[in-house]
Design an enzyme around this catalytic site. Structure first.
Site, mmCIF file in Angstrom:
data_model
loop_
_atom_site.group_PDB
_atom_site.id
_atom_site.type_symbol
_atom_site.label_atom_id
_atom_site.label_comp_id
_atom_site.label_asym_id
_atom_site.label_seq_id
_atom_site.Cartn_x
_atom_site.Cartn_y
_atom_site.Cartn_z
ATOM 1 C CG ASP A 65 10.722 15.776 13.180
ATOM 2 O OD1 ASP A 65 10.115 15.275 12.178
ATOM 3 O OD2 ASP A 65 10.828 17.071 13.274
ATOM 4 N N PRO A 66 13.466 13.768 12.122
ATOM 5 C CG PRO A 66 13.728 13.145 9.730
ATOM 6 C CD PRO A 66 12.672 13.181 11.024
ATOM 7 C CE1 TYR B 76 5.721 6.009 3.645
ATOM 8 C CE2 TYR B 76 7.513 7.151 4.620
ATOM 9 C CZ TYR B 76 6.654 7.242 3.575
ATOM 10 O OH TYR B 76 6.754 7.956 2.245
ATOM 11 C CG ASP B 77 11.085 5.594 8.796
ATOM 12 O OD1 ASP B 77 10.035 6.142 8.289
ATOM 13 O OD2 ASP B 77 11.836 6.034 9.681
ATOM 14 C CD GLU B 78 13.676 -0.434 9.680
ATOM 15 O OE1 GLU B 78 13.837 -0.947 8.857
ATOM 16 O OE2 GLU B 78 14.237 -0.530 10.755
HETATM 17 N N1 LIG Z 1 4.977 13.186 -1.237
HETATM 18 C C1 LIG Z 1 6.145 13.100 -0.606
HETATM 19 O O1 LIG Z 1 6.778 13.884 -0.610
HETATM 20 C C2 LIG Z 1 6.768 11.570 -0.884
HETATM 21 C C3 LIG Z 1 7.955 11.530 -0.154
HETATM 22 C C4 LIG Z 1 8.715 10.284 -0.122
HETATM 23 C C5 LIG Z 1 7.984 9.200 -0.490
HETATM 24 N N2 LIG Z 1 6.688 9.313 -1.204
HETATM 25 C C6 LIG Z 1 6.045 8.247 -1.718
HETATM 26 O O2 LIG Z 1 5.443 8.297 -2.824
HETATM 27 C C7 LIG Z 1 4.117 7.585 -2.706
HETATM 28 C C8 LIG Z 1 2.828 8.546 -3.121
HETATM 29 O O3 LIG Z 1 2.834 9.495 -1.985
HETATM 30 P P1 LIG Z 1 1.763 10.648 -1.899
HETATM 31 O O4 LIG Z 1 2.527 11.961 -1.437
HETATM 32 O O5 LIG Z 1 1.259 10.711 -3.361
HETATM 33 O O6 LIG Z 1 0.725 10.160 -0.820
HETATM 34 P P2 LIG Z 1 -0.823 9.750 -1.008
HETATM 35 O O7 LIG Z 1 -1.201 9.192 0.332
HETATM 36 O O8 LIG Z 1 -1.207 11.094 -1.391
HETATM 37 O O9 LIG Z 1 -0.857 8.571 -2.008
HETATM 38 C C9 LIG Z 1 -0.987 7.341 -1.729
HETATM 39 C C10 LIG Z 1 -1.977 6.707 -2.479
HETATM 40 O O10 LIG Z 1 -1.968 5.212 -2.311
HETATM 41 C C11 LIG Z 1 -3.307 4.795 -2.037
HETATM 42 N N3 LIG Z 1 -2.979 3.442 -1.281
HETATM 43 C C12 LIG Z 1 -2.732 3.525 -0.032
HETATM 44 N N4 LIG Z 1 -2.634 2.379 0.489
HETATM 45 C C13 LIG Z 1 -3.060 1.448 -0.541
HETATM 46 C C14 LIG Z 1 -3.402 0.244 -0.591
HETATM 47 N N5 LIG Z 1 -2.830 -0.721 0.189
HETATM 48 N N6 LIG Z 1 -3.631 -0.341 -1.680
HETATM 49 C C15 LIG Z 1 -4.105 0.646 -2.930
HETATM 50 N N7 LIG Z 1 -3.716 1.945 -2.688
HETATM 51 C C16 LIG Z 1 -3.431 2.483 -1.472
HETATM 52 C C17 LIG Z 1 -3.907 6.000 -1.289
HETATM 53 O O11 LIG Z 1 -5.390 5.953 -1.153
HETATM 54 C C18 LIG Z 1 -3.287 7.160 -2.079
HETATM 55 O O12 LIG Z 1 -4.081 7.434 -3.148
HETATM 56 C C19 LIG Z 1 4.144 6.801 -1.603
HETATM 57 O O13 LIG Z 1 4.589 5.598 -1.580
HETATM 58 C C20 LIG Z 1 5.007 7.535 -0.661
HETATM 59 O O14 LIG Z 1 5.564 6.663 0.325
HETATM 60 C C21 LIG Z 1 6.044 10.396 -1.193
#
Ligand SMILES: NC(=O)c1ccc[n+]([C@@H]2O[C@H](COP(=O)([O-])OP(=O)(O)OC[C@H]3O[C@@H](n4cnc5c(N)ncnc54)[C@H](O)[C@@H]3O)[C@@H](O)[C@H]2O)c1
Length: 337
Positions: A275-276, A147-149
């Site tokens: 874990d940070p 995820y991070d990288e």
């Molecule tokens: N919620 C947070 O606190 C947070 C913090 C940092 C970053 N983010 C980023 O925000 C974005 C949304 O996060 P979220 O909390 O809504 O997570 P979530 O898991 O609820 O939403 C992610 C969505 O992406 C879809 N998805 C996953 N892989 C896919 C693929 N290969 N093709 C198409 N769709 C795909 C999933 O089905 C899901 O609907 C992510 O990129 C996440 O890394 C969220």
């Protein structure tokens, strides 16, 4: 409204994506919501289906996409450790191939593209609070690295497309966000605590509960997304979006118990790897460049989130199959990002 756009939201059926779709529809835009439903659910966007300005497309961002839109928000990626560690190779592919495909689309369309990056790019930070110029302390080979990288590589791609192809990019580094439509069993700390409290189960705390996190309410975050997308061309980010209020896990557990009126007690378990210990955004850039700052206090946001989970636990609307599979294979709650 005069400036109606057609906007692609990848990961649009997820927690953040569905709130973004709501907001864009409310602003009068047309939304193309793309999702492969790995962690997202149709229930999150069911209320939008049938709206003539909303279209749903089942697609995986690791595959190329040919559509015509005016803006792209790239959110597709599993976001919680339990989900992104389920198939780590696919997680990296989603971040990296997904970014390449969406950037290629934006290049062809000459349209602005937003990337949902993450505070995880800072890893276990040695700088506190984290400013955007801090390069991070990330383990490249640990269980969280997919995820991070993956997200770090996606940022690299965004900035290379910007330098090489003059693409208009908007990179947001999102810190912990919570609210209605969070997944009830993805191990993220707010949903974990609320569900455990509502069920009267012990509240799982990793380590001594002294590690801190900041929690941003979803409506505040989405406001930040729109402000960043609407900002002048030269504002590329990366820009931190999060709530700088800092709380220990123990404080969050106590507040959750108080607001749910639960009889749950805290149960302590050992800290997972990498874990940070603390996480807090410096949002000076967001405040100065976007005029943005969060407005919903933790207590109020928790109240709204608790009301959502209370209803969810009573009714159990549809959840994605992948998650049922995870539960069936014993994927338990892990450290919350
Ligand atoms: N919620 C947070 O606190 C947070 C913090 C940092 C970053 N983010 C980023 O925000 C974005 C949304 O996060 P979220 O909390 O809504 O997570 P979530 O898991 O609820 O939403 C992610 C969505 O992406 C879809 N998805 C996953 N892989 C896919 C693929 N290969 N093709 C198409 N769709 C795909 C999933 O089905 C899901 O609907 C992510 O990129 C996440 O890394 C969220």
């Amino acid at each position: 409204m005069t400036d109606q756009k057609t906007i692609l939201v990848t990961g649009g059926a997820g927690f953040l994506g569905s709130h973004l779709c709501d907001r864009l529809i409310a602003e009068g835009h047309e939304v193309l919501c793309l999702d492969n439903f790995f962690t997202g659910g149709k229930a999150n966007i069911a209320h939008l289906v049938g709206n003539p300005r909303f279209e749903l497309l089942r697609h995986d961002v690791t595959l190329p996409l040919y559509v015509e839109v005016d803006q792209i928000y790239n959110l597709a990626c599993p976001a919680s450790p339990i989900h992104y560690q389920h198939d780590p190779v696919q997680t990296t592919k989603t971040s990296v191939h997904g970014a390449i495909n969406m950037l290629g689309l934006a290049k062809r369309l000459k349209c602005p593209i937003f990337q949902a990056s993450t505070s995880e790019v800072y890893g276990d930070p040695s700088v506190h609070p984290q400013t955007e110029d801090y390069w991070g302390n990330v383990n490249p080979i640990g269980p969280r690295s997919c995820y991070d990288e993956g997200k770090r590589c996606a940022e690299t791609l965004f900035f290379d497309y910007h330098r090489q192809h003059k693409l208009e990019i908007k990179v947001a580094r999102i810190f912990n966000t919570y609210g209605p439509r969070m997944h009830p069993s993805d191990g993220r700390v707010v949903s974990n605590f609320i569900v455990q409290a509502l069920k009267g189960e012990p509240i799982t705390i990793y380590g001594d509960g002294g590690q801190t996190r900041s929690f941003c309410y979803v409506d505040d975050l989405i406001e930040g997304f729109l402000r960043l997308m609407d900002s002048p061309k030269e504002v590329t980010g990366p820009i931190n979006l999060g709530n700088p209020g800092e709380f220990t896990m123990r404080q969050l557990a106590e507040l959750t118990i108080e607001l749910t009126g639960s009889k749950s007690r805290m149960a302590f378990q050992s800290l997972p790897q990498d874990d940070p210990k603390q996480r807090k955004p410096d949002i000076t850039q967001a405040t100065e460049r976007l005029g943005w700052r969060p407005t919903v206090p933790l207590k109020e946001g928790l109240r709204r989130t608790i009301a959502y989970f209370d209803k969810l636990l009573a009714g159990r609307p549809d959840r994605p199959d992948s998650v049922r599979r995870l539960r069936a294979t014993g994927g338990g709650a892990r450290a919350a990002a």
